[in-house]
Design a protein around this motif. Structure first.
Motif, PDB file in Angstrom:
ATOM      1  N   ASN A 150     -26.790 -13.236   2.573  1.00  0.00           N
ATOM      2  CA  ASN A 150     -27.598 -13.520   1.404  1.00  0.00           C
ATOM      3  C   ASN A 150     -29.033 -13.053   1.627  1.00  0.00           C
ATOM      4  OD1 ASN A 150     -25.409 -14.750   0.157  1.00  0.00           O
ATOM      5  ND2 ASN A 150     -25.904 -16.763   1.033  1.00  0.00           N
ATOM      6  N   GLU A 151     -29.727 -12.773   0.549  1.00  0.00           N
ATOM      7  CA  GLU A 151     -31.100 -12.301   0.676  1.00  0.00           C
ATOM      8  C   GLU A 151     -31.999 -13.358   1.310  1.00  0.00           C
ATOM      9  OE1 GLU A 151     -32.447 -11.045  -3.121  1.00  0.00           O
ATOM     10  OE2 GLU A 151     -31.053  -9.351  -3.264  1.00  0.00           O
ATOM     11  N   GLN A 152     -31.656 -14.639   1.139  1.00  0.00           N
ATOM     12  CA  GLN A 152     -32.478 -15.689   1.727  1.00  0.00           C
ATOM     13  C   GLN A 152     -32.238 -15.831   3.223  1.00  0.00           C
ATOM     14  OE1 GLN A 152     -30.442 -16.069  -0.820  1.00  0.00           O
ATOM     15  NE2 GLN A 152     -31.797 -16.352  -2.611  1.00  0.00           N
ATOM     16  N   GLU A 153     -31.144 -15.270   3.722  1.00  0.00           N
ATOM     17  CA  GLU A 153     -30.795 -15.432   5.130  1.00  0.00           C
ATOM     18  C   GLU A 153     -31.305 -14.312   6.023  1.00  0.00           C
ATOM     19  OE1 GLU A 153     -26.529 -17.727   4.308  1.00  0.00           O
ATOM     20  OE2 GLU A 153     -26.565 -15.728   5.177  1.00  0.00           O
ATOM     21  N   ARG A 154     -31.907 -13.287   5.468  1.00  0.00           N
ATOM     22  CA  ARG A 154     -32.334 -12.145   6.284  1.00  0.00           C
ATOM     23  C   ARG A 154     -33.678 -11.635   5.810  1.00  0.00           C
ATOM     24  NH1 ARG A 154     -31.491  -7.229   3.669  1.00  0.00           N
ATOM     25  NH2 ARG A 154     -30.347  -7.373   1.693  1.00  0.00           N
ATOM     26  N   SER A 155     -34.312 -10.889   6.695  1.00  0.00           N
ATOM     27  CA  SER A 155     -35.568 -10.222   6.362  1.00  0.00           C
ATOM     28  C   SER A 155     -35.295  -8.730   6.119  1.00  0.00           C
ATOM     29  CB  SER A 155     -36.582 -10.411   7.504  1.00  0.00           C
ATOM     30  OG  SER A 155     -36.085  -9.836   8.706  1.00  0.00           O
ATOM     31  N   LYS A 156     -36.312  -7.960   5.945  1.00  0.00           N
ATOM     32  CA  LYS A 156     -36.138  -6.559   5.600  1.00  0.00           C
ATOM     33  C   LYS A 156     -35.498  -5.757   6.723  1.00  0.00           C
ATOM     34  CE  LYS A 156     -40.009  -6.402   2.348  1.00  0.00           C
ATOM     35  NZ  LYS A 156     -41.305  -5.752   2.023  1.00  0.00           N
ATOM     36  N   LEU A 157     -35.786  -6.103   7.966  1.00  0.00           N
ATOM     37  CA  LEU A 157     -35.286  -5.330   9.100  1.00  0.00           C
ATOM     38  C   LEU A 157     -33.995  -5.891   9.691  1.00  0.00           C
ATOM     39  CD1 LEU A 157     -38.644  -4.608  10.971  1.00  0.00           C
ATOM     40  CD2 LEU A 157     -37.429  -3.159   9.334  1.00  0.00           C
ATOM     41  N   ASP A 158     -33.518  -7.015   9.188  1.00  0.00           N
ATOM     42  CA  ASP A 158     -32.264  -7.587   9.688  1.00  0.00           C
ATOM     43  C   ASP A 158     -31.068  -6.832   9.121  1.00  0.00           C
ATOM     44  OD1 ASP A 158     -33.614  -9.456  11.128  1.00  0.00           O
ATOM     45  OD2 ASP A 158     -33.516 -10.996   9.564  1.00  0.00           O
ATOM     46  N   SER A 159     -29.933  -6.982   9.796  1.00  0.00           N
ATOM     47  CA  SER A 159     -28.706  -6.363   9.324  1.00  0.00           C
ATOM     48  C   SER A 159     -28.269  -7.013   8.017  1.00  0.00           C
ATOM     49  CB  SER A 159     -27.593  -6.506  10.372  1.00  0.00           C
ATOM     50  OG  SER A 159     -27.984  -5.891  11.587  1.00  0.00           O
ATOM     51  N   LYS A 160     -27.633  -6.238   7.168  1.00  0.00           N
ATOM     52  CA  LYS A 160     -27.188  -6.748   5.882  1.00  0.00           C
ATOM     53  C   LYS A 160     -25.844  -7.473   5.959  1.00  0.00           C
ATOM     54  CE  LYS A 160     -29.607  -3.405   2.950  1.00  0.00           C
ATOM     55  NZ  LYS A 160     -29.472  -2.420   1.852  1.00  0.00           N
ATOM     56  N   SER A 161     -25.149  -7.349   7.076  1.00  0.00           N
ATOM     57  CA  SER A 161     -23.847  -7.997   7.214  1.00  0.00           C
ATOM     58  C   SER A 161     -23.659  -8.453   8.645  1.00  0.00           C
ATOM     59  CB  SER A 161     -22.720  -7.048   6.808  1.00  0.00           C
ATOM     60  OG  SER A 161     -22.692  -5.925   7.669  1.00  0.00           O
ATOM     61  N   ARG A 162     -22.697  -9.350   8.830  1.00  0.00           N
ATOM     62  CA  ARG A 162     -22.338  -9.839  10.162  1.00  0.00           C
ATOM     63  C   ARG A 162     -20.821  -9.778  10.316  1.00  0.00           C
ATOM     64  NH1 ARG A 162     -23.794 -14.186   7.040  1.00  0.00           N
ATOM     65  NH2 ARG A 162     -22.321 -15.926   6.836  1.00  0.00           N
ATOM     66  N   LYS A 163     -20.380  -9.610  11.544  1.00  0.00           N
ATOM     67  CA  LYS A 163     -18.967  -9.444  11.809  1.00  0.00           C
ATOM     68  C   LYS A 163     -18.294 -10.795  11.964  1.00  0.00           C
ATOM     69  CE  LYS A 163     -15.794  -6.801  14.738  1.00  0.00           C
ATOM     70  NZ  LYS A 163     -15.680  -5.917  15.919  1.00  0.00           N
ATOM     71  N   CYS A 164     -17.215 -10.999  11.224  1.00  0.00           N
ATOM     72  CA  CYS A 164     -16.452 -12.242  11.277  1.00  0.00           C
ATOM     73  C   CYS A 164     -14.964 -11.924  11.420  1.00  0.00           C
ATOM     74  CB  CYS A 164     -16.700 -13.099  10.032  1.00  0.00           C
ATOM     75  SG  CYS A 164     -18.415 -13.638   9.831  1.00  0.00           S
TER      76      CYS A 164
END
Length: 326
Positions: free
Chosen positions: A73-87
């Motif tokens: 979600n946009e609230q969970e990351r900043s501009k330089l963070d990855s857009k997804s996580r592996k699950c």
């Protein structure tokens, strides 16, 4: 059906390389697939089709244990963070269109529908076992490194960091609560201390303990209470009958500060030796009618009384109520 679910669960866990702790998710997913699989008993139709009257949509069916990428979600990351996580895909959510996913980094179960599947990598992925996988290194050479399971480099680093974090524990002295004073705790396992100052389990132990005078006083109080309440009548034993045995039960009563308040002894009958129709005909307990309780509460409300306690005691007749009002 239970055997079918367990067989599929074992196969799914082994194929996905998941730990046994995910058995509930595997069973639920296996049930989901069975309900959407053709059956000979219903003319090669699926149970869901027979139940709902609609054809089954197989676009949401995916391989159990396959790696997926979940959109942040946009609230969970900043501009330089990855857009997804592996699950890891574990199954289907109830009532919503999302999927049940395991986040190995956060160690929690999440539900999301914004995912991308990589079902072709399900057999080679062991991410869910990174919690239980161990790495042993004896020497500094590469030949002596022994690893179990295919572990990516970043997961190996995470496991090493987790081991280091486990070593960095607080040096504060931990004291067990007072109610554990009669136990010895070692490696999260409690062992009871059988000492002379404990509660005896028989009359012989009570007479041989260091507190024999206190236990004798407690037993005398119990006998006096039984005689005062006229618990039994002394009669002649019928011919060919055996009396039912009894035993003493001892208990040390303690207050909230773990201080001894009194020594309590109770004389109980070995009820398991009774036989229905011979030693007893019916079993009953003192009860009170609900109407009586309502009358008492109504009187308290009408006369503005404060009800401190309501006891149902069997004294002269069943259901007699003793009240303390103020």
């Amino acid at each position: 059906m239970n055997r079918t679910l367990l067989d599929r669960t074992r196969a799914m866990l082994n194929t996905a390389g998941l730990a046994k702790s995910f058995w509930a998710e595997a069973v639920k997913t296996a049930c989901y697939v069975i309900n959407r699989s053709p059956s000979v008993a219903i003319d090669l139709k699926t149970p869901m089709e027979v139940w709902t009257g609609k054809p089954v949509d197989y676009s949401r069916v995916h391989t159990f244990g396959s790696p997926v990428y979940v959109l942040y979600n946009e609230q969970e990351r900043s501009k330089l963070d990855s857009k997804s996580r592996k699950c890891i895909f574990l199954g289907y959510a109830d009532g919503v269109k999302g999927f049940r996913l395991w986040d190995p980094t956060a160690h929690k179960l999440i539900i999301s529908r914004d995912v991308i599947f990589e079902e072709d990598k399900v057999k080679g992925d062991k991410g869910a076992q990174s919690e239980t996988t161990t790495i042993q290194v004896e020497n500094k050479t590469d030949e002596d490194q022994i690893s179990y399971g295919a572990i990516p480099e970043h997961e190996e680093q995470e496991s090493v960091e987790s081991e280091v974090s486990k070593v960095r524990q607080s040096t504060r002295e931990r004291r067990p609560p007072g109610w554990l004073s009669d136990y010895v705790t070692e490696s999260n396992i409690a062992y009871c201390l059988l000492t002379e100052d404990g509660e005896p389990s028989s009359f012989q132990e009570a007479t041989q303990s260091s507190d024999v005078s206190l236990w004798m006083t407690a037993m005398q109080e119990e006998l006096e209470a039984l005689d005062r309440n006229k618990t039994w009548d002394l009669v002649t034993l019928p011919q060919g009958r055996k009396a039912i045995g009894n035993r003493w039960v001892y208990k040390i009563k303690r207050d909230s500060n773990n201080q001894v308040e009194r020594y309590r002894a109770r004389l109980v009958v070995k009820g398991y030796a009774q036989k229905e129709g011979i030693d007893f005909n019916e079993i009953f307990s003192p009860v009170v009618r609900l109407n009586t309780v309502r009358v008492v509460l109504a009187l308290c409300a009408v006369f503005d009384l404060h009800l401190e306690q309501l006891d149902v005691a069997r004294k002269t007749r069943p259901g007699q109520i003793w009240l303390r009002l103020s």
